[in-house]
Design an enzyme around this catalytic site. Sequence first.
Site, PDB file in Angstrom:
ATOM      1  N   CYS A   1       0.823  -1.209   0.000  1.00  0.00           N
ATOM      2  CA  CYS A   1       0.000   0.000   0.000  1.00  0.00           C
ATOM      3  C   CYS A   1       0.856   1.258   0.000  1.00  0.00           C
ATOM      4  O   CYS A   1       0.876   2.005  -0.966  1.00  0.00           O
ATOM      5  CB  CYS A   1      -0.928   0.008   1.217  1.00  0.00           C
ATOM      6  SG  CYS A   1      -2.218  -1.232   1.148  1.00  0.00           S
TER       7      CYS A   1
ATOM      8  N   GLU B   1       4.186   1.395   2.068  1.00  0.00           N
ATOM      9  CA  GLU B   1       5.307   1.134   2.954  1.00  0.00           C
ATOM     10  C   GLU B   1       6.654   1.289   2.240  1.00  0.00           C
ATOM     11  O   GLU B   1       6.932   0.567   1.285  1.00  0.00           O
ATOM     12  CB  GLU B   1       5.196  -0.279   3.528  1.00  0.00           C
ATOM     13  CG  GLU B   1       3.857  -0.577   4.180  1.00  0.00           C
ATOM     14  CD  GLU B   1       2.896  -1.306   3.253  1.00  0.00           C
ATOM     15  OE1 GLU B   1       2.119  -0.620   2.566  1.00  0.00           O
ATOM     16  OE2 GLU B   1       2.929  -2.537   3.214  1.00  0.00           O
TER      17      GLU B   1
END
Length: 840
Positions: free
Chosen positions: A438, A440
Amino acid sequence: MSKYTIRNTPKTDRITRLVNHLFEKMPQVESERAVLVTESYKQTENLPIILRRSRAFRHILENIPIVIRPDELVVGSATKAPRSCQTFPEFSFEWLEAEFDTIEKRTADPFYISEDTKKALSSANQYWKGKTTSELATSLMNPRTLTAMEHNMFTPGNYFYNGIGHVTVKYDEVLAVGFRGIIERAKNELEHCNVGDENYAEKSTFLEAVIESCEAVITYAKRYARLALKEAETCTDEARKLELLLIAHNCATVPENGANSFYEACQSFWFVQMLLQTESSGHSISPGRFDQYMYPYYEKDLKSGALTPEFAQELIDCIWVKLNDLNKARDAASAEGFAGYSLFQNLIVGGQSAPGVDATNDLSFMCIEASKHVMLPQPSLSIRIWNGTPQDLMMKAADLTRTGIGLPAYYNDEVIIPALINRGLTMEDAVDYNIIGCVEPQKAGKTDGWHDAAFFNMCRPLELVFSRGMDKGVQVGPKTKCIAEMTTFDEFYSAYKAQMNDMISLLVNADNSIDVAHAKRCPLPFLSSMVDDCIARGKSVQEGGAIYNFTGPQGFGIANMADSLYAIKTLVFEEKKFTLLELKEALDHNFGESASEKQVEEITVKIAEELAKNGKTVDDRAIQEIIETVKAASASGDGAKYKKIKEMIDEVPKFGNDIPEVDEFARDVAYTYTRPLETYKNPRGGIFQAGLYPVSANVPLGAQTGATPDGRLANTPVADGVSPSAGKDTHGPTAACNSVSKLDHFIASNGTLFNMKFHPSALKGQSGLEAFCALVRAYFDQKGSHIQFNVVDRATLLDAQKNPEKYKGLVVRVAGYSALFTTLSKSLQDDIIKRTEQGM
């Protein structure tokens, strides 16, 4: 005049056909991998676990069915049917067997599963009872940890039930030297091992497993070479026959050897990307800086005349389609949290090649163009932005954003690079970061980040403050001070921090237990062959072989917590409009609304238990009568009083409107999660680092959360990431950006997520794009870390809910990923619809 070749290459008919072929049928669950891994394990029970893993991987790749789909230029499929999935019983299997008869009918991510497949899986799964990573992890957890999980304080579902993912490997090394080069490196390391070394036994078997795994991949690619030749022999279409011969040549050459052309590099990349997800069921295997490691092959072929930009674009488009062919079945609850069949394969462009040196190249633009061609959720395209990012690239990205596809997501080098350096990365490695899953950040090929290690709902500890740590009659958290005895806001806030600290320690226990279970039962030699410095250390990634080792669980609900605590401080302790006991009563009664389904269930269970204790029969009819009685009672009483409390709360300023005192409060609330977490360590020798994002778990986990003091009703979605609560940011996009930027994005080094939604008219024309780019740059100038957008009007989304057949291709941004809107659960669709629709 731009120095980049900015092309708007038309989408080819081939890409249209490939996309259409993907979505002809519902995805299927297939059984071949499960059967093969079980066969191998039964034959290797006396071997070390790392060799059992490599033998199983080899057995799978030598025997799993292979197919070349019509029109493909880049080949390799994990399943026979498009968009289908294999299963991974060594990690978990009970949930799938329990859902054999419902997985096809569920609202989120349904899969077809045939009766033959059910029988094959049931037979294979018998072997795995008591042997899975999830079972070992459960046995290692503290009893209080299990209780907290049962009461939905947090969930470590990703690695609990699945394999390890959330990684970017050394694609560049595979492209340069091939797996033959990696095998030679492992053999050289093995030759220099001394039989008397203290770690000889473990290191030598690990290196043998690496060699066997890489040899298996070479064998697998050659199977495709033979299949392509076989199909070419009977192909009557001369153009397609030539394509099959080229495919055969590519698969015979790579990934065994280094790539000699851009086409070979594309094929080599794809084998790595797909087979990482065949070894393990982990998702978020992210391609990383594709435009950087692929560019030398593109540039060489372009200069020599061996490649045209048009064919290069078609090859990239083909890879984009293939990324959507991979799929994964999750349990029903997880499917709600990850709805949209997403695998979160994050591919990022732009950024810097060295401090102060822009890395943009022609492939950066072509990757954006590919997403515009296929209009599919994968890859989860991202773009790195810094002060030197060319405006041309920003405008190209903005042009993709206004299609409404939710791509790309935007990331700020000015925050992420120093945040990673603060976690121990060198400057060189931090500058070369990419994004996983997502949102990171990590350094590719050197990091085992364990991103998405758990979902922590920051609202649940607040509920425990009102009940002194009790939940459903069970002591889940510590016995903090009774709210009736609290005379200051600091006392209340201290109780919240105490509940938070306790739950965070239990979350850490859950993650570390799962971490140990993976190292003991499912180390991954193929993945480890492409992560430094596993070969030199003689350890798998799961045993701490990576240079950088982190665990990154994410918290969410910051806006709810900030608004809740600010309302309590203002209305209870400063203005004394009502007491904490009165607030608790209003929360228990859902602010005067009818009882939620959760509350009805809880009350019904209590009544039924009391009746049973008194010897009364409690059958289905009696249960239904109790339910109706509870519902009727909840709609009466002091509803007006509770609604008045909610009205007062609604009038209190909310996060997301550029109000300094509220924004500073939100910053402090975030610290109640981020600061305690970073004091813990994991079994691989690394530290915990916080993320502030929910994927889409804020919807299903919100459904397990009672009413909160910010006015949020029970069982409704919790705020996602660092975004304001839906509909509460009423002062425009700039105000919302200003508020979110005041959070400490540097400490949340596992990533933050900021969602915004614009009406399409806001990005209309050249001026709309320029204003949009200016907004992103201004937010990043204030040290925001990430931002992403939906550009779609509410009326379209509502119509798509009612008439899904008309919107099969509608892609929207969900959380840290995009998905086809019609594949999402209704609750998740509703959450997207309710987000504030901004104008520029």
